[in-house]
Design a protein around this motif. Structure first.
Motif, PDB file in Angstrom:
ATOM      1  N   SER A   3       0.827  -1.209   0.000  1.00 58.25           N
ATOM      2  CA  SER A   3       0.000   0.000   0.000  1.00 58.25           C
ATOM      3  C   SER A   3       0.854   1.248   0.000  1.00 58.25           C
ATOM      4  O   SER A   3       0.475   2.258  -0.592  1.00 58.25           O
ATOM      5  CB  SER A   3      -0.978   0.035   1.152  1.00 58.25           C
ATOM      6  OG  SER A   3      -0.663  -0.777   2.179  1.00 58.25           O
ATOM      7  N   GLU A   4       2.027   1.190   0.636  1.00 59.43           N
ATOM      8  CA  GLU A   4       2.928   2.345   0.596  1.00 59.43           C
ATOM      9  C   GLU A   4       3.421   2.583  -0.827  1.00 59.43           C
ATOM     10  O   GLU A   4       3.517   3.727  -1.273  1.00 59.43           O
ATOM     11  CB  GLU A   4       4.109   2.142   1.545  1.00 59.43           C
ATOM     12  CG  GLU A   4       5.017   3.362   1.576  1.00 59.43           C
ATOM     13  CD  GLU A   4       6.225   3.217   2.498  1.00 59.43           C
ATOM     14  OE1 GLU A   4       7.011   4.180   2.562  1.00 59.43           O
ATOM     15  OE2 GLU A   4       6.391   2.162   3.140  1.00 59.43           O
ATOM     16  N   MET A   7       0.628   4.283  -2.676  1.00 63.94           N
ATOM     17  CA  MET A   7       0.473   5.666  -2.213  1.00 63.94           C
ATOM     18  C   MET A   7       1.600   6.549  -2.747  1.00 63.94           C
ATOM     19  O   MET A   7       1.361   7.641  -3.264  1.00 63.94           O
ATOM     20  CB  MET A   7       0.461   5.705  -0.683  1.00 63.94           C
ATOM     21  CG  MET A   7       0.321   7.104  -0.102  1.00 63.94           C
ATOM     22  SD  MET A   7       0.857   7.183   1.611  1.00 63.94           S
ATOM     23  CE  MET A   7       2.591   6.819   1.480  1.00 63.94           C
ATOM     24  N   LEU A   8       2.844   6.066  -2.645  1.00 63.45           N
ATOM     25  CA  LEU A   8       3.992   6.836  -3.121  1.00 63.45           C
ATOM     26  C   LEU A   8       3.932   7.057  -4.630  1.00 63.45           C
ATOM     27  O   LEU A   8       4.191   8.165  -5.109  1.00 63.45           O
ATOM     28  CB  LEU A   8       5.300   6.125  -2.761  1.00 63.45           C
ATOM     29  CG  LEU A   8       5.693   6.100  -1.283  1.00 63.45           C
ATOM     30  CD1 LEU A   8       6.821   5.107  -1.044  1.00 63.45           C
ATOM     31  CD2 LEU A   8       6.070   7.488  -0.808  1.00 63.45           C
ATOM     32  N   GLN A  10       1.307   7.075  -6.558  1.00 54.94           N
ATOM     33  CA  GLN A  10       0.231   8.003  -6.887  1.00 54.94           C
ATOM     34  C   GLN A  10       0.626   9.441  -6.562  1.00 54.94           C
ATOM     35  O   GLN A  10       0.413  10.348  -7.359  1.00 54.94           O
ATOM     36  CB  GLN A  10      -1.044   7.622  -6.150  1.00 54.94           C
ATOM     37  CG  GLN A  10      -2.259   8.324  -6.701  1.00 54.94           C
ATOM     38  CD  GLN A  10      -3.538   7.587  -6.382  1.00 54.94           C
ATOM     39  OE1 GLN A  10      -3.612   6.812  -5.450  1.00 54.94           O
ATOM     40  NE2 GLN A  10      -4.562   7.839  -7.178  1.00 54.94           N
ATOM     41  N   ALA A  11       1.267   9.645  -5.412  1.00 53.07           N
ATOM     42  CA  ALA A  11       1.688  10.991  -5.007  1.00 53.07           C
ATOM     43  C   ALA A  11       2.733  11.560  -5.963  1.00 53.07           C
ATOM     44  O   ALA A  11       2.851  12.779  -6.105  1.00 53.07           O
ATOM     45  CB  ALA A  11       2.233  10.966  -3.585  1.00 53.07           C
ATOM     46  N   SER A  37      -4.997  -0.204  -7.359  1.00 55.75           N
ATOM     47  CA  SER A  37      -3.712  -0.398  -8.034  1.00 55.75           C
ATOM     48  C   SER A  37      -3.744   0.039  -9.497  1.00 55.75           C
ATOM     49  O   SER A  37      -2.707   0.387 -10.059  1.00 55.75           O
ATOM     50  CB  SER A  37      -3.266  -1.854  -7.941  1.00 55.75           C
ATOM     51  OG  SER A  37      -4.240  -2.704  -8.533  1.00 55.75           O
ATOM     52  N   CYS A 149       9.702   0.418  -3.455  1.00 55.69           N
ATOM     53  CA  CYS A 149       9.370   1.350  -2.372  1.00 55.69           C
ATOM     54  C   CYS A 149      10.524   2.312  -2.113  1.00 55.69           C
ATOM     55  O   CYS A 149      10.327   3.529  -2.018  1.00 55.69           O
ATOM     56  CB  CYS A 149       9.017   0.557  -1.115  1.00 55.69           C
ATOM     57  SG  CYS A 149       8.130   1.520   0.110  1.00 55.69           S
ATOM     58  N   THR A 157       7.627  14.419  -5.346  1.00 55.15           N
ATOM     59  CA  THR A 157       6.169  14.387  -5.516  1.00 55.15           C
ATOM     60  C   THR A 157       5.777  15.384  -6.593  1.00 55.15           C
ATOM     61  O   THR A 157       6.504  16.333  -6.888  1.00 55.15           O
ATOM     62  CB  THR A 157       5.442  14.727  -4.203  1.00 55.15           C
ATOM     63  OG1 THR A 157       5.908  15.986  -3.736  1.00 55.15           O
ATOM     64  CG2 THR A 157       5.686  13.695  -3.160  1.00 55.15           C
TER      65      THR A 157
END
Length: 158
Positions: A3-4, A7-8, A10-11, A37, A149, A157
């Motif tokens: 999930s990280e 999130m990363l 996407q950011a 995803s 990751c 970002t």
């Protein structure tokens, strides 16, 4: 960690592609097991044979002849090929000897990883040892996720 990664990515506005040999899609499956995803996973290439690596990813036959499929050179070419043949901004690749078997020169448990972005291609080799086929493949999947990751954490970002 999965999930990280999502999130990363996407950011940072990053789409991810995978190029997998010994894991045969396990990294792609781990990423796409999570809801949402599709916002960051672009595509996956399963290139188990040398012919598939050449045809789908553009790995050079001369590289395969010179160093074999389980090498950092091939891992780098696989990652770059996945990046070039997708709309992704980050690509991870894996090629290795899951077992059973291997040789003195290329032992069971050796996995080579490549990671490519617009400005660099890196590679590394991990010797997981003769853990057995399932354990080597799972360890390789987890290591690839860690590499993704770590790389994403270092990207700016949007």
């Amino acid at each position: 960690m999965r999930s990280e990664i999502l999130m990363l990515a996407q950011a940072r506005g990053v789409m991810i592609a995978t190029a997998e040999s010994c894991t045969a899609g396990m990294v792609a499956a781990a990423l796409t097991d999570l809801a949402g995803s599709s916002a960051v996973f672009e595509r996956g290439f399963v290139t188990y044979s040398n012919a598939a690596k050449i045809e789908m990813l553009g790995v050079w036959p001369t590289t395969l002849d010179a160093v074999g499929a389980v090498s950092e050179d091939v891992a780098r070419e696989m990652a770059q090929g996945a990046l070039n043949r997708s709309q992704a901004q980050l690509a991870i690749s894996l090629t290795g000897i899951a077992g059973p078997g291997g040789s003195e020169r290329k032992p069971e448990g050796r996995v080579c990883f490549g990671i490519a972005s617009a400005d660099r291609v890196d590679s590394e080799t991990v010797e997981f040892g003769p853990l057995g086929r399932d354990a080597v493949r799972a360890a390789a999947r987890d290591h690839a996720l860690t590499m993704l990751c770590t790389t994403l954490r270092g990207m700016p970002t949007t």
